[in-house]
Write a protein that holds these residues in place. Structure first.
Motif, short mmCIF file in Angstrom:
data_model
loop_
_atom_site.label_atom_id
_atom_site.label_comp_id
_atom_site.label_asym_id
_atom_site.label_seq_id
_atom_site.Cartn_x
_atom_site.Cartn_y
_atom_site.Cartn_z
N LEU A 113 0.83 -1.20 0.00
CA LEU A 113 0.00 0.00 0.00
C LEU A 113 0.86 1.25 0.00
N ASP A 114 0.70 2.08 -1.01
CA ASP A 114 1.44 3.33 -1.05
C ASP A 114 0.73 4.34 -0.16
N ILE A 115 1.51 5.19 0.53
CA ILE A 115 0.88 6.18 1.41
C ILE A 115 0.30 7.35 0.61
N MET A 116 1.07 7.81 -0.40
CA MET A 116 0.64 8.98 -1.16
C MET A 116 -0.27 8.53 -2.30
N LEU A 117 -1.56 8.67 -2.07
CA LEU A 117 -2.54 8.29 -3.09
C LEU A 117 -3.51 9.45 -3.30
N PRO A 118 -4.07 9.57 -4.49
CA PRO A 118 -5.08 10.62 -4.70
C PRO A 118 -6.33 10.27 -3.90
N GLY A 119 -7.02 11.29 -3.39
CA GLY A 119 -8.21 11.00 -2.57
C GLY A 119 -7.78 10.53 -1.20
N LYS A 120 -8.29 9.39 -0.79
CA LYS A 120 -7.91 8.82 0.51
C LYS A 120 -6.46 8.39 0.52
N ASP A 121 -5.70 8.77 1.56
CA ASP A 121 -4.31 8.33 1.57
C ASP A 121 -4.17 6.92 2.16
N GLY A 122 -2.94 6.40 2.05
CA GLY A 122 -2.68 5.03 2.47
C GLY A 122 -2.99 4.75 3.94
N ILE A 123 -2.80 5.79 4.78
CA ILE A 123 -3.06 5.61 6.21
C ILE A 123 -4.54 5.32 6.45
N SER A 124 -5.42 6.13 5.81
CA SER A 124 -6.86 5.91 5.99
C SER A 124 -7.26 4.56 5.39
N ILE A 125 -6.68 4.23 4.24
CA ILE A 125 -7.01 2.94 3.61
C ILE A 125 -6.64 1.80 4.56
N CYS A 126 -5.45 1.92 5.15
CA CYS A 126 -4.96 0.88 6.05
C CYS A 126 -5.93 0.71 7.22
N ARG A 127 -6.35 1.84 7.81
CA ARG A 127 -7.31 1.77 8.93
C ARG A 127 -8.60 1.10 8.49
N GLU A 128 -9.08 1.50 7.30
CA GLU A 128 -10.34 0.91 6.82
C GLU A 128 -10.22 -0.59 6.58
N LEU A 129 -9.06 -1.00 6.04
CA LEU A 129 -8.84 -2.44 5.81
C LEU A 129 -8.92 -3.20 7.12
#
Ligand code: CA
Length: 222
Positions: A50-66
């Motif tokens: 998972l890359d941290i710098m993403l358009p829209g939601k960043d990797g940190i939020s994605i990681c939390r959601e996962l």
């Protein structure tokens, strides 16, 4: 082993995708977090990069959601060199390890292997069923001491069957772990590859290890 890569930078994504494919991993690429989350929910990945710098939601939020969605696959985060606090935030959000960009492919591969191994640390990298041996580190396969040469897809399929030896493995399980999103479930490609494997692994041996369970799937047993 099936891996999900969430990275918007095309160049980096295809560099990682190409390299991991050469190492016999099966990989899906998502160009943004929304697609990544969607894929992670419908497919059982063995690892997520998972890359941290993403358009829209960043990797940190994605990681939390996962993690909120109880997706427990190990997560390797890609972070930028100058953003040390990202690493801490990443690990706090549920990531298992991080890798700083830019990195050499071998470095990524070492982290990937370590994370995949960590799930089952006590096990030896050599899988054995009867006189068939598969080394998950070197990808060497031997039957009765004789080396068998397999293509990358054949290797991935045999590895999956051996991990689940003495258990029924359905076509759905195989398609989910050995093939990626492009897999067309209406083809007979799995049967074709099972036949390739039979020719290489069982042909000429008295004892057959790969068995077909009509209408259900396959079982590898000694
Ligand atoms: Ca990025």
């Amino acid at each position: 082993m099936r891996i999900l890569l969430i990275e918007d930078e095309r160049k980096i994504a295809s560099f990682i995708e190409r390299g991991l494919k050469e190492e016999d991993y099966c990989i899906d690429v998502a160009g943004d977090g929304a697609k990544g989350l969607f894929l992670a929910e419908i497919n059982p990945y063995d690892l997520i990069i998972l890359d941290i710098m993403l358009p829209g939601k960043d990797g940190i939020s994605i990681c939390r959601e996962l993690r909120d969605k109880k997706i427990s696959a190990p997560i390797l985060m890609l972070t930028a060199r100058d953003r040390v606090h990202d690493k801490v935030r990443g690990l706090n959000s549920g990531a298992d390890d991080y890798l700083t960009k830019p990195f050499a492919f071998d470095e990524l591969l070492a982290r990937v292997r370590a994370l995949l191994r960590r799930r089952d640390d006590t096990k030896s990298p050599i899988l054995k069923v009867a006189d068939l041996e598969l080394d998950q580190l070197t990808h060497k396969i031997r039957r009765a001491g004789r080396e068998i040469d397999l293509s990358s897809k054949e290797y991935a399929l045999l590895e999956y069957l051996m991990i689940h030896a003495h258990q029924v493995v359905t076509r759905t399980m195989i398609s989910e772990h050995v093939w990626n999103e492009d897999f067309d479930s209406f083809t007979n490609v799995i049967d074709v590859y099972i036949n390739y494997l039979r020719n290489k692994v069982d042909k000429g041996f008295e004892k057959q290890l790969i068995h077909t369970l009509r209408g259900t799937g396959y079982i590898l047993k000694g």
